[in-house]
Design a protein around this motif. Structure first.
Motif, mmCIF file in Angstrom:
data_model
loop_
_atom_site.group_PDB
_atom_site.id
_atom_site.type_symbol
_atom_site.label_atom_id
_atom_site.label_comp_id
_atom_site.label_asym_id
_atom_site.label_seq_id
_atom_site.Cartn_x
_atom_site.Cartn_y
_atom_site.Cartn_z
ATOM 1 N N SER A 32 0.521 -10.559 4.258
ATOM 2 C CA SER A 32 -0.163 -8.692 4.332
ATOM 3 C C SER A 32 -0.722 -9.435 2.022
ATOM 4 O O SER A 32 -0.625 -9.817 1.477
ATOM 5 N N GLU A 192 -2.627 -3.821 2.543
ATOM 6 C CA GLU A 192 -1.921 -2.251 2.516
ATOM 7 C C GLU A 192 -1.880 -1.936 1.599
ATOM 8 O O GLU A 192 -1.098 -2.680 0.663
ATOM 9 N N ALA A 198 4.711 -2.741 4.405
ATOM 10 C CA ALA A 198 3.838 -4.449 4.738
ATOM 11 C C ALA A 198 4.742 -5.507 4.883
ATOM 12 O O ALA A 198 4.991 -5.880 5.907
ATOM 13 N N ALA A 202 6.231 -8.633 6.975
ATOM 14 C CA ALA A 202 5.264 -9.997 6.920
ATOM 15 C C ALA A 202 6.095 -10.938 6.649
ATOM 16 O O ALA A 202 6.856 -10.860 6.468
ATOM 17 N N ALA A 205 3.510 -12.732 1.587
ATOM 18 C CA ALA A 205 2.193 -11.680 0.891
ATOM 19 C C ALA A 205 1.480 -11.718 -0.240
ATOM 20 O O ALA A 205 2.247 -13.021 -1.369
#
Length: 240
Positions: A32, A192, A198, A202, A205
């Motif tokens: 993400s 996002e 998210a 995920a 990230a």
């Protein structure tokens, strides 16, 4: 590694949008990208898809530099976008929109298999298959957009703000389906603003601010980071 950004600089005229950005996306991951407005998130997506070409740096997909490769060739090699605000063909039926997702492939048994997969993932899309796409709700349109991308049989699904404009119940449904698509073997890169959702699905990230990566790590680590909790998860420190 499936996709890498190596020291990517991207400009719009004199505006320096991405500044020496580095990302890695491994096969089978959900990665993400978080950030506020004008942070460079959508430019990242456009750079992956070839809509915007970087001024400097390298985009590597499956071991090959692709930053000068046309968008259609990237799609043919397995990168498929789910665009911000869905971008369906509003006057075409749901089925016709799904067909467009497979426009680079020959029609055959694989098309029917992929269509069955989409209809299994999205029963509501199957129910609406003959409906004009522009008459669907926002959540239904998002499901069609995801289904259209899956019809390309992507190795990497790039999703730009999948929760935008959706009701809370549709947001949960969409993120559940994203996880299921990933479990079925598709790598997902997701831009996002809804950090809470998210990070809940995920594996890793990145956080982008004014074109620079300021934080990266596992989703679990970032959920515990105080700066992330205050800036993106709606938590405030209380003075005592």
């Amino acid at each position: 590694m499936l996709l890498e950004f190596k020291d990517i600089d991207t400009y719009y005229g004199d505006l320096h949008v991405l500044k020496k950005v580095n990302y890695t996306i491994g096969e089978g991951e959900i990665v993400s990208l978080l950030g506020g407005n004008a942070s460079g998130k959508s430019t990242t997506m456009k750079t992956i898809m070839g809509v915007v070409r970087p001024t400097a740096g390298t985009v590597i997909y499956q071991g090959e530099a692709i930053e000068r490769m046309p968008t259609a060739e990237r799609v043919r090699r397995g990168i498929a976008p789910v665009l911000e605000a869905r971008r369906l063909f509003p006057r075409m039926t749901v089925f016709e929109n799904l067909e467009m997702g497979a426009y680079l492939r020959k029609r055959g048994p694989e098309f029917d298999q992929d269509l069955d997969r989409v209809y299994t993932l999205f029963p509501r899309v199957k129910e609406r298959h003959s409906q004009i796409a522009g008459t669907l709700s926002g959540g239904e349109q998002q499901m069609v957009a995801m289904g259209r991308a899956l019809m390309a049989r992507p190795k990497l699904l790039c999703m730009d703000e999948p929760s935008m404009g959706l009701s809370p119940i549709f947001v949960e449904q969409v993120f559940d389906i994203i996880q299921e698509i990933n479990r079925q073997g598709t790598t997902i890169f997701m831009v996002e603003q809804n950090a809470n959702m998210a990070l809940s699905i995920a594996h890793r990230a990145y956080v982008l601010q004014t074109g620079q990566v300021v934080l990266s790590g596992s989703a679990a680590e970032l959920r515990q980071n105080q700066l992330i909790r205050e800036a993106y998860l709606g938590e405030m420190q209380v003075a005592v």
